[in-house]
Design an enzyme around this catalytic site. Structure first.
Site, PDB file in Angstrom:
ATOM      1  N   ASP A  64       0.806  -1.222   0.000  1.00 17.22           N
ATOM      2  CA  ASP A  64       0.000   0.000   0.000  1.00 17.22           C
ATOM      3  C   ASP A  64       0.842   1.276   0.000  1.00 17.22           C
ATOM      4  O   ASP A  64       0.360   2.343  -0.332  1.00 17.22           O
ATOM      5  CB  ASP A  64      -0.951   0.011   1.213  1.00 17.22           C
ATOM      6  CG  ASP A  64      -0.231  -0.227   2.539  1.00 17.22           C
ATOM      7  OD1 ASP A  64       1.004  -0.361   2.519  1.00 17.22           O
ATOM      8  OD2 ASP A  64      -0.893  -0.288   3.594  1.00 17.22           O
ATOM      9  N   HIS A  65       2.109   1.164   0.367  1.00 19.29           N
ATOM     10  CA  HIS A  65       2.952   2.364   0.473  1.00 19.29           C
ATOM     11  C   HIS A  65       3.650   2.678  -0.856  1.00 19.29           C
ATOM     12  O   HIS A  65       3.500   3.752  -1.415  1.00 19.29           O
ATOM     13  CB  HIS A  65       4.015   2.178   1.559  1.00 19.29           C
ATOM     14  CG  HIS A  65       3.504   2.341   2.959  1.00 19.29           C
ATOM     15  ND1 HIS A  65       2.571   1.517   3.512  1.00 19.29           N
ATOM     16  CD2 HIS A  65       3.812   3.248   3.920  1.00 19.29           C
ATOM     17  CE1 HIS A  65       2.323   1.906   4.765  1.00 19.29           C
ATOM     18  NE2 HIS A  65       3.063   2.957   5.028  1.00 19.29           N
ATOM     19  N   ASP A 119       4.057  -1.350  11.312  1.00 21.17           N
ATOM     20  CA  ASP A 119       3.608  -0.019  10.948  1.00 21.17           C
ATOM     21  C   ASP A 119       3.036   0.598  12.213  1.00 21.17           C
ATOM     22  O   ASP A 119       2.279  -0.063  12.946  1.00 21.17           O
ATOM     23  CB  ASP A 119       2.534  -0.082   9.856  1.00 21.17           C
ATOM     24  CG  ASP A 119       2.253   1.304   9.307  1.00 21.17           C
ATOM     25  OD1 ASP A 119       2.790   1.646   8.242  1.00 21.17           O
ATOM     26  OD2 ASP A 119       1.514   2.061   9.970  1.00 21.17           O
ATOM     27  N   ARG A 379      -0.448  12.684  10.222  1.00 16.21           N
ATOM     28  CA  ARG A 379       0.856  13.287  10.544  1.00 16.21           C
ATOM     29  C   ARG A 379       1.096  14.504   9.674  1.00 16.21           C
ATOM     30  O   ARG A 379       0.917  14.431   8.450  1.00 16.21           O
ATOM     31  CB  ARG A 379       1.990  12.291  10.293  1.00 16.21           C
ATOM     32  CG  ARG A 379       1.983  11.190  11.295  1.00 16.21           C
ATOM     33  CD  ARG A 379       3.178  10.276  11.215  1.00 16.21           C
ATOM     34  NE  ARG A 379       3.097   9.378  12.353  1.00 16.21           N
ATOM     35  CZ  ARG A 379       3.377   8.088  12.323  1.00 16.21           C
ATOM     36  NH1 ARG A 379       3.796   7.524  11.209  1.00 16.21           N
ATOM     37  NH2 ARG A 379       3.265   7.366  13.412  1.00 16.21           N
ATOM     38  N   SER A 534       6.817   7.054  13.029  1.00 15.14           N
ATOM     39  CA  SER A 534       6.655   5.759  12.366  1.00 15.14           C
ATOM     40  C   SER A 534       7.492   4.652  13.001  1.00 15.14           C
ATOM     41  O   SER A 534       8.391   4.899  13.800  1.00 15.14           O
ATOM     42  CB  SER A 534       7.026   5.897  10.891  1.00 15.14           C
ATOM     43  OG  SER A 534       8.344   5.435  10.687  1.00 15.14           O
ATOM     44  N   ARG A 536       9.374   2.659  11.226  1.00 16.55           N
ATOM     45  CA  ARG A 536      10.390   2.226  10.254  1.00 16.55           C
ATOM     46  C   ARG A 536      11.722   1.917  10.942  1.00 16.55           C
ATOM     47  O   ARG A 536      12.340   2.774  11.549  1.00 16.55           O
ATOM     48  CB  ARG A 536      10.560   3.269   9.137  1.00 16.55           C
ATOM     49  CG  ARG A 536      11.010   4.628   9.581  1.00 16.55           C
ATOM     50  CD  ARG A 536      10.887   5.659   8.476  1.00 16.55           C
ATOM     51  NE  ARG A 536       9.489   5.985   8.241  1.00 16.55           N
ATOM     52  CZ  ARG A 536       9.051   7.170   7.796  1.00 16.55           C
ATOM     53  NH1 ARG A 536       9.915   8.129   7.494  1.00 16.55           N
ATOM     54  NH2 ARG A 536       7.781   7.401   7.633  1.00 16.55           N
TER      55      ARG A 536
HETATM   56  C1  MIC Z   1       4.019   6.327   8.255  1.00 18.91           C
HETATM   57  O1  MIC Z   1       2.845   6.629   8.346  1.00 18.91           O
HETATM   58  O2  MIC Z   1       4.951   7.073   8.600  1.00 18.91           O
HETATM   59  C2  MIC Z   1       4.378   4.968   7.712  1.00 18.91           C
HETATM   60  C3  MIC Z   1       5.026   5.167   6.406  1.00 18.91           C
HETATM   61  O3  MIC Z   1       3.220   4.204   7.529  1.00 18.91           O
HETATM   62  C4  MIC Z   1       5.313   4.279   8.721  1.00 18.91           C
HETATM   63  C5  MIC Z   1       5.925   3.035   8.249  1.00 18.91           C
HETATM   64  C6  MIC Z   1       7.072   3.227   7.317  1.00 18.91           C
HETATM   65  O4  MIC Z   1       7.851   4.166   7.461  1.00 18.91           O
HETATM   66  O5  MIC Z   1       7.225   2.374   6.449  1.00 18.91           O
HETATM   67  C7  MIC Z   1       4.661   3.985  10.061  1.00 18.91           C
HETATM   68  O6  MIC Z   1       3.752   4.642  10.446  1.00 18.91           O
HETATM   69  O7  MIC Z   1       5.175   3.110  10.789  1.00 18.91           O
HETATM   70 FE1  SF4 Z   2      -0.101   4.688   5.081  1.00 22.12          FE
HETATM   71 FE2  SF4 Z   2       1.231   5.397   7.297  1.00 22.12          FE
HETATM   72 FE3  SF4 Z   2      -0.257   7.167   5.941  1.00 22.12          FE
HETATM   73 FE4  SF4 Z   2      -1.437   5.260   7.267  1.00 22.12          FE
HETATM   74  S1  SF4 Z   2      -0.177   6.881   8.120  1.00 22.12           S
HETATM   75  S2  SF4 Z   2      -1.936   5.939   5.186  1.00 22.12           S
HETATM   76  S3  SF4 Z   2      -0.027   3.555   6.981  1.00 22.12           S
HETATM   77  S4  SF4 Z   2       1.598   6.145   5.218  1.00 22.12           S
END
Ligand code: MIC
Ligand code: SF4
Length: 642
Positions: A64-65, A119, A379, A534, A536
């Site tokens: 999905d990313h 995630d 965010r 996140s 990550r």
């Molecule tokens: C995000 O919302 O920052 C992400 C991208 O979903 C991350 C995961 C990632 O960095 O792959 C998260 O929330 O953990």
């Molecule tokens: Fe995707 Fe993270 Fe955004 Fe949710 S917050 S839509 S998991 S990138």
């Protein structure tokens, strides 16, 4: 014993330790989820454990990313994930199927179960009465291998909702209110458990919005009871058999509590650049809007988008607003197409985006220079949109839709008509979800890996003296987006640590990777809540690849601290916060007899540049100390050696 919902689930899943405040517990994990940006590493780590299949009740790998296929990298990763899933007994959710948290809620979540996801928004599952927690990929890999997930027993906080939301005020406003009250570090070390009459007025998707943004509070998890509304949701999803009632006992004990009168809330928005920088939308009416985006795992359910459709019906987006909508799943998209909502969106002048994270992670839709973007996301960290000087406001679908029409941030309570949301007619859509191979022996199945998928770096144990320069000194609330930015350019390198490490801290200090390599690694100094945001693990693994040995900060966010330990970077906390002030970039720090001091958990650090000495501590337990001494968790489990 009168128990809360959280304690009931914990008691059924604790396999190590006791649910005692502040002590470490090990949890048995029923379900795991990964997404593609963290999944490739998680599966490489699982592979290193040499098991034929996952040992969980259910594991799902979502794409999905990284759905923008600008080069071969992302598609190669998808192929790797799909072939891996088939071989190791994992469901595979193809690109287009939807955002992991939305799809998991719809198709897989089970009340009373534990879910661990790579995630940070995995706690969205708490809306179904499951204990859903975000973690680094390595922790998820271990859970797939049947190992316990370790965490410090959180405080359970009761949040009691009274009353009912007024029209045009929504679940997003509830969580924004909590962010305003508690801030982005207010939930660290806590599980928020929602109770009270007001909870009974919130459907599962509304609960999901609140549980989702518990991550922004820094909470370990957020949880709702599994009640009649949960039953209705699961029935609607064609899974009535998965329902069971889980509610808190009448006199359940909590470690703290707070209350919220829902009927008093008004539409709110988080101003740039932090989700807790909240104001009333009414007070922001001077803000001219260039872009409105509706979607993300926070607000892309059928209920959210039908609310938007009700507001947009017969109206058009302001001509100067770039307006886009991304439904959260194929199921939601199909229902919107079936009941005419898609038509309303198109007539209103909206661009319809893929059912994916998309702009939420900087995959397209970057705002114009110094542009103002109103988004229903979770965010709004500086630069996350892809445009460094853009301003992002986080708001509800109601506020976003109304602002799209007006061209200014506008309070949806101005709307006179009643919201019309037709009852959803179930129209399930699973054609993009692929079940794993049922063969008992899948050893002959091949996992395809493209050239972008590089082996995991080897991490050596620490030396007797831990010494290094302060490579960087940063302020409070540094996010993992600051440490390891995302976006369309950098995300395709998630499976290639040497390549992605060139971007560590690139938005704050372009020279960081070069300096770190030149100095043979070193130390980072941080403020409060270091590593929020996140999950990550790249924000730990890539600095580790560059030779970072320790981070000394005033405090750490939970998931990032765990990731640092897993990859052998020791998180150290200042004994006296004032010592932060006197440290400067370039200072040479030294910890002698590192292993001896690690045993005690407190260290004397000598600043060789200034001649001063100061104390730091670590709350590491014996298990975590062993990881640091081995160089990484993979090395400790024996799977990191090649
Ligand atoms: C995000 O919302 O920052 C992400 C991208 O979903 C991350 C995961 C990632 O960095 O792959 C998260 O929330 O953990
Ligand atoms: Fe995707 Fe993270 Fe955004 Fe949710 S917050 S839509 S998991 S990138």
């Amino acid at each position: 014993m009168a128990d809360s919902v959280a304690i009931k689930i914990l008691k059924k899943h604790i396999v190590r330790g006791e649910p005692l405040k502040g002590t470490e517990i090990g949890l048995c994990i029923d379900q795991t989820l990964t997404q593609d940006a963290t999944g490739t590493l998680a599966y490489l780590q699982f592979e290193a454990m040499n098991l034929p299949r996952v040992r969980t009740k259910l594991s799902v790998s979502y794409v999905d990313h990284n759905t923008l296929q600008e080069g071969f990298e992302n598609f190669d990763d998808h192929v790797f994930l799909q072939t891996f899933a088939k071989k190791y007994g994992i469901f595979f959710s193809k690109p287009g199927s939807g955002i992991c948290h939305q799809v998991h809620l719809e198709r897989f979540g089970v009340p009373g179960a534990t879910l661990l996801g790579s995630d940070s928004h995995t706690p969205t599952g708490g809306a179904l009465g499951m204990l859903a927690i975000g973690a680094g990929g390595l922790d998820v890999a271990l859970a797939m291998a049947g190992e316990p997930f370790y965490l410090t027993m959180p405080d359970i906080i009761k949040v009691e909702f009274k009353g009912r939301l007024r029209p045009y005020v929504s679940a997003k406003d509830i969580i924004l209110e909590l962010l305003a009250r508690l801030t982005v570090k207010g939930g660290v070390g806590k599980i928020f458990e929602y109770t009270g009459e007001g909870v009974k007025t919130l459907s599962v998707p509304e609960r999901a919005t609140i549980a989702n943004m518990g991550a922004e509070l820094g909470a370990t998890a957020s949880i709702f009871p599994s009640d009649k509304l949960t039953k209705e949701f699961l029935k609607w999803q064609g899974r009535p058999q998965h329902w069971k009632e889980i509610t808190a006992d009448k006199d359940a004990k909590y470690d703290g509590e707070l209350g919220l009168e829902l009927s008093k809330l008004v539409p709110l928005a988080a101003r740039p650049h932090s989700p807790d920088n909240v104001a009333r939308v009414k007070d922001l009416k001077e803000v001219k809007v260039d872009q409105v985006l509706i979607g993300s795992c926070t607000n892309s359910s059928y209920k959210d988008l039908m609310t938007v459709a009700s507001i947009l019906k017969g109206r058009k987006a302001h001509p100067e607003v770039s307006f886009a909508i991304a439904p959260g799943s194929a199921q939601v998209m199909k229902m919107l197409a079936g009941n005419g909502a898609l038509d309303i969106f198109l007539k209103a002048g909206a661009r319809i985006l893929e059912t994916a994270c998309g702009p939420c992670i900087g995959m397209g839709q970057a705002p114009s220079s110094a542009g103002v973007s109103v988004r229903t996301f979770n965010r709004n960290f500086k630069g996350r949109t892809g445009t460094p000087d853009a301003s992002m406001y986080l708001a509800s679908p109601e506020t976003a839709a109304w602002s799209a029409v007006k061209g200014y941030l506008s309070d949806p309570m101005e709307i006179k008509e009643k919201l019309k949301i037709p009852r959803a007619v179930p129209d399930l859509e699973d054609s993009l979800i692929i079940a794993p191979s049922r063969e008992k022996d899948s050893s002959c199945l091949e996992v395809k890996r493209g050239p972008n998928i590089k082996p995991l770096p080897v991490m050596n144990p620490p030396e007797e003296t831990l010494a290094g320069e302060v490579l960087l000194k940063v302020k409070d609330n540094i996010t993992t987006d600051d440490i390891m930015p995302a976006g369309a350019k950098i995300l395709p390198l998630r499976s290639n640590i040497p390549a992605i490490s060139e971007y560590v801290y690139c938005k704050l200090d372009k020279e960081f990777p070069r300096r770190a390599k030149e100095k043979n690694g070193g130390i980072i100094v941080g403020g409060i809540n270091y590593g929020q945001g996140s999950s990550r693990e790249h924000a730990a693994l890539a600095p580790r690849y560059l030779g970072v040995k320790a981070v000394i900060a005033k405090s750490f966010a939970r998931i990032h601290a765990a990731n640092l330990i897993n990859f052998g970077i020791i998180p150290l906390v200042f004994d006296k916060e004032s010592d932060y002030e006197v440290l400067n970039p370039g200072d040479l720090l030294e910890i002698k007899e590192f292993k001896e001091q690690l045993k005690k958990g407190s260290f004397l650090v000598t600043n060789k540049t200034s001649g001063a000495a100061f104390k730091v501590k670590t709350g590491l337990n014996e298990r975590q100390k062993k990881i640091i001494l081995a160089g990484s968790l993979l090395a400790l489990t024996g799977s990191g050696k090649r």
